[in-house]
Enzyme design. Sequence first.
Site, PDB file in Angstrom:
ATOM      1  N   ASP A 110       5.307  10.857  -0.428  1.00  8.29           N
ATOM      2  CA  ASP A 110       6.366  10.429   0.471  1.00  8.29           C
ATOM      3  C   ASP A 110       5.723   9.614   1.600  1.00  8.29           C
ATOM      4  O   ASP A 110       4.979   8.677   1.318  1.00  8.29           O
ATOM      5  CB  ASP A 110       7.142  11.665   0.961  1.00  8.29           C
ATOM      6  CG  ASP A 110       8.338  11.346   1.830  1.00  8.29           C
ATOM      7  OD1 ASP A 110       9.398  11.026   1.264  1.00  8.29           O
ATOM      8  OD2 ASP A 110       8.206  11.405   3.062  1.00  8.29           O
ATOM      9  N   HIS A 307      12.382  14.317  -6.150  1.00  5.59           N
ATOM     10  CA  HIS A 307      11.478  13.708  -5.171  1.00  5.59           C
ATOM     11  C   HIS A 307      10.240  14.539  -4.878  1.00  5.59           C
ATOM     12  O   HIS A 307       9.170  13.997  -4.606  1.00  5.59           O
ATOM     13  CB  HIS A 307      12.243  13.470  -3.865  1.00  5.59           C
ATOM     14  CG  HIS A 307      11.413  12.838  -2.790  1.00  5.59           C
ATOM     15  ND1 HIS A 307      10.887  11.571  -2.910  1.00  5.59           N
ATOM     16  CD2 HIS A 307      10.998  13.310  -1.570  1.00  5.59           C
ATOM     17  CE1 HIS A 307      10.212  11.273  -1.816  1.00  5.59           C
ATOM     18  NE2 HIS A 307      10.250  12.312  -0.991  1.00  5.59           N
TER      19      HIS A 307
END
Length: 330
Positions: A110, A307
């Site tokens: 991320d 994610h």
Amino acid sequence: MSQAADPFTPAGAQHRLVDVPGGRIHLVEQGTGPLVLLVHGFPELWYSWRHQLPALAEAGYRAVAIDVRGYGRSSVPDAVEAYRIGAHVEDNVAVVRALGEETAVIVGHDWGSTIAADSALLRPDVFSAVGLLGVPYAPRGGMRPSDAFAMIGGDEEFYVRYFQEPGRAESEIEPDVRAWLTGFYATLSADTMPESGEAGVFFVPKGGKLSDRFVKDRPSWLSDDELDFCVGEFERTGFTGALNRYRSMDQDWEDLAEWDGAPITQPSLFVAGRLDASIAWLASAIEAFPTTLPGLVSSHLVEGCGHWVQQERPEEVNRLLTTWLRSLNA
């Protein structure tokens, strides 16, 4: 160096605070061998790498997971300027030096992926290889980020622009950190994301909040106790330090002018969940890998994964990481 301080720390891992130019960085390390520096994203902690620390140590590496500045037990500077990308790169270099090493492999997820990529870009003398999880490398270029984000979403507001306004996201998150974190994690997780996909969570309805589109279920990869740990850390620190990374993006764009369009030439790895919406709206960055990551060793999309790839699918990510790391010395 202290022994494991709580039941959430992997057996055999150790906590440590090291001095960096901007204050201190808290880290957890395990194993001996070549150094692998693990950098988390938003809204996470060193704890996001709890499954990787023992796996990398067992594979013969010195695995070190940091709390990025603004998070956890690391320093939380007040000024937004303290969170520009160069400061994070300096932190990472200082951690490597404090551990008595000259070089390291750096791996990020991320926002940590972006920090890892820019660490490799700016300091190739220190970071010999880079692993990117969830967010692909996209060189500096185009228009100023805030101008670009203002053009996305039509009547709705892109989440980055929402996060960039000081105090706005904090007023949504901090009254109930547990509910917000649960919803954010769940909405971006494969087993709990909305049937329509997770893209909607990136946009704030007019007059609404980011959490208006969150799902409420806790994802299967996160236990109540694990959630408790994350909630406790963010309740103690608040979210301003973490959100200041978003508020520094225009400064990053200015600071990286010298590296406009620059590729990362070190050996690299990319891993993302197939269901991670980031790979959809950043598809052009992935397509550009032959130019932007000429040293790319392998790229993987993990089926049925959202994610939080290294937490949703730890065994698969551990296998991909260790295979790649061993290839660096082949």
